[in-house]
Scaffold this motif. Structure first.
Motif, PDB file in Angstrom:
ATOM      1  N   SER A  80     -15.875  56.720  10.347  1.00 23.69           N
ATOM      2  CA  SER A  80     -16.894  56.083  11.191  1.00 23.69           C
ATOM      3  C   SER A  80     -18.246  56.047  10.489  1.00 23.69           C
ATOM      4  CB  SER A  80     -16.989  56.767  12.549  1.00 23.69           C
ATOM      5  OG  SER A  80     -17.402  58.107  12.399  1.00 23.69           O
ATOM      6  N   LYS A  81     -18.557  57.057   9.691  1.00 29.79           N
ATOM      7  CA  LYS A  81     -19.817  57.055   8.939  1.00 29.79           C
ATOM      8  C   LYS A  81     -19.797  55.988   7.855  1.00 29.79           C
ATOM      9  CE  LYS A  81     -21.007  61.839   9.839  1.00 29.79           C
ATOM     10  NZ  LYS A  81     -21.134  63.191   9.316  1.00 29.79           N
ATOM     11  N   VAL A  82     -18.666  55.813   7.199  1.00 34.22           N
ATOM     12  CA  VAL A  82     -18.533  54.775   6.176  1.00 34.22           C
ATOM     13  C   VAL A  82     -18.685  53.394   6.816  1.00 34.22           C
ATOM     14  CG1 VAL A  82     -16.899  53.666   4.592  1.00 34.22           C
ATOM     15  CG2 VAL A  82     -17.176  56.144   4.553  1.00 34.22           C
ATOM     16  N   GLU A  83     -18.071  53.182   7.976  1.00 38.94           N
ATOM     17  CA  GLU A  83     -18.201  51.896   8.674  1.00 38.94           C
ATOM     18  C   GLU A  83     -19.644  51.624   9.090  1.00 38.94           C
ATOM     19  OE1 GLU A  83     -15.341  52.342  11.811  1.00 38.94           O
ATOM     20  OE2 GLU A  83     -13.681  51.624  10.555  1.00 38.94           O
ATOM     21  N   ALA A  84     -20.332  52.646   9.548  1.00 37.63           N
ATOM     22  CA  ALA A  84     -21.737  52.483   9.935  1.00 37.63           C
ATOM     23  C   ALA A  84     -22.586  52.141   8.709  1.00 37.63           C
ATOM     24  CB  ALA A  84     -22.256  53.748  10.608  1.00 37.63           C
ATOM     25  N   THR A  85     -22.278  52.769   7.579  1.00 40.34           N
ATOM     26  CA  THR A  85     -23.003  52.470   6.343  1.00 40.34           C
ATOM     27  C   THR A  85     -22.743  51.039   5.906  1.00 40.34           C
ATOM     28  OG1 THR A  85     -22.853  54.792   5.683  1.00 40.34           O
ATOM     29  CG2 THR A  85     -23.330  53.193   3.944  1.00 40.34           C
TER      30      THR A  85
ATOM     31  N   ALA B 177      -8.608  68.602  10.092  1.00 39.57           N
ATOM     32  CA  ALA B 177      -8.724  67.692   8.943  1.00 39.57           C
ATOM     33  C   ALA B 177      -8.729  66.236   9.402  1.00 39.57           C
ATOM     34  CB  ALA B 177      -7.594  67.941   7.956  1.00 39.57           C
ATOM     35  N   LEU B 178      -7.859  65.893  10.357  1.00 40.05           N
ATOM     36  CA  LEU B 178      -7.818  64.520  10.878  1.00 40.05           C
ATOM     37  C   LEU B 178      -9.134  64.162  11.569  1.00 40.05           C
ATOM     38  CD1 LEU B 178      -4.176  64.332  12.270  1.00 40.05           C
ATOM     39  CD2 LEU B 178      -5.083  63.259  10.212  1.00 40.05           C
ATOM     40  N   TRP B 179      -9.691  65.103  12.318  1.00 47.38           N
ATOM     41  CA  TRP B 179     -10.968  64.873  12.989  1.00 47.38           C
ATOM     42  C   TRP B 179     -12.078  64.624  11.969  1.00 47.38           C
ATOM     43  CZ3 TRP B 179     -15.205  68.488  13.388  1.00 47.38           C
ATOM     44  CH2 TRP B 179     -16.218  68.055  14.241  1.00 47.38           C
ATOM     45  N   GLN B 180     -12.096  65.392  10.877  1.00 41.90           N
ATOM     46  CA  GLN B 180     -13.104  65.202   9.832  1.00 41.90           C
ATOM     47  C   GLN B 180     -12.914  63.859   9.115  1.00 41.90           C
ATOM     48  OE1 GLN B 180     -12.570  68.789   7.522  1.00 41.90           O
ATOM     49  NE2 GLN B 180     -14.285  69.813   8.569  1.00 41.90           N
ATOM     50  N   ILE B 181     -11.679  63.467   8.879  1.00 40.31           N
ATOM     51  CA  ILE B 181     -11.418  62.166   8.241  1.00 40.31           C
ATOM     52  C   ILE B 181     -11.888  61.034   9.139  1.00 40.31           C
ATOM     53  CG2 ILE B 181      -9.569  60.581   7.543  1.00 40.31           C
ATOM     54  CD1 ILE B 181      -8.062  63.070   6.483  1.00 40.31           C
ATOM     55  N   TYR B 182     -11.620  61.155  10.435  1.00 41.71           N
ATOM     56  CA  TYR B 182     -12.070  60.122  11.371  1.00 41.71           C
ATOM     57  C   TYR B 182     -13.602  60.050  11.388  1.00 41.71           C
ATOM     58  CZ  TYR B 182     -12.904  57.453  15.583  1.00 41.71           C
ATOM     59  OH  TYR B 182     -13.365  56.514  16.467  1.00 41.71           O
ATOM     60  N   GLY B 183     -14.263  61.203  11.375  1.00 39.97           N
ATOM     61  CA  GLY B 183     -15.730  61.230  11.336  1.00 39.97           C
ATOM     62  C   GLY B 183     -16.266  60.583  10.073  1.00 39.97           C
ATOM     63  N   LEU B 184     -15.623  60.833   8.949  1.00 35.82           N
ATOM     64  CA  LEU B 184     -16.032  60.226   7.686  1.00 35.82           C
ATOM     65  C   LEU B 184     -15.827  58.716   7.722  1.00 35.82           C
ATOM     66  CD1 LEU B 184     -16.989  60.673   4.780  1.00 35.82           C
ATOM     67  CD2 LEU B 184     -14.597  60.954   4.125  1.00 35.82           C
TER      68      LEU B 184
END
Length: 165
Positions: A29-34, A20-27
């Motif tokens: 980073s995607k939000v920051e890129a957006t 879950a923590l790994w998925q939150i971190y991935g989300l």
């Protein structure tokens, strides 16, 4: 038996937490890129708007220069000069509306240009001192626009350098 089920649930929770923590971190980073992408698009739109305004200012600078040359020349009616002054004011007013509000110094110069042109139109139109003042303020605005465009050019170079990484 319930004890075995509780132990299995505990093991699943322990395994599930890092996932879950790994998925939150991935989300995240995607939000920051957006966010970066949206900021880049907004910067491009602002640059395009400033570029459009810059071209209008250069044209109006030339118009005011022509007006200054036309004062006291035979064959030029006050109505023609007044119409040209109104046209310049209309274009500068468009620039006031179009420019983003954070450019307060440029906006001040726009307002001064309009003030001096209106003073000229209210006068007898024999003295071009007010037009020269408006041209000077317009030149200040053009120089400030060039500085802002330079800032955007520097940002574009920075963005291009980061996109190549």
């Amino acid at each position: 038996m319930w004890e075995i089920i509780a132990n299995i649930a505990s093991v699943c929770s322990i395994i599930g937490l890092p996932i879950a923590l790994w998925q939150i971190y991935g989300l995240k980073s995607k939000v920051e890129a957006t966010e970066k992408g949206i900021k880049s698009v907004l910067d491009i739109k602002e640059y395009e708007k400033l570029n459009q305004i810059f071209h209008i200012l250069v044209k109006q600078y030339e118009e005011i220069g022509e007006l200054i040359c036309q004062i006291n020349k035979t064959g030029k009616s006050k109505q023609t000069i007044t119409n040209k002054c109104k046209s310049v004011n209309k274009e500068i007013n468009f620039c006031i509306v179009a420019i983003p509000p954070q450019y307060t110094e440029i906006l001040k110069n726009f307002r001064r240009v309009i003030e001096h042109i209106e003073k000229f139109m209210e006068s007898d139109m024999q003295n071009n001192a007010e037009l020269k003042e408006s041209r000077d303020y317009l030149n200040n605005a053009i120089q400030q626009m060039k500085q802002e465009q330079k800032v955007f050019d520097d940002k574009a170079i920075s963005i291009a350098a980061h996109s190549n990484d």
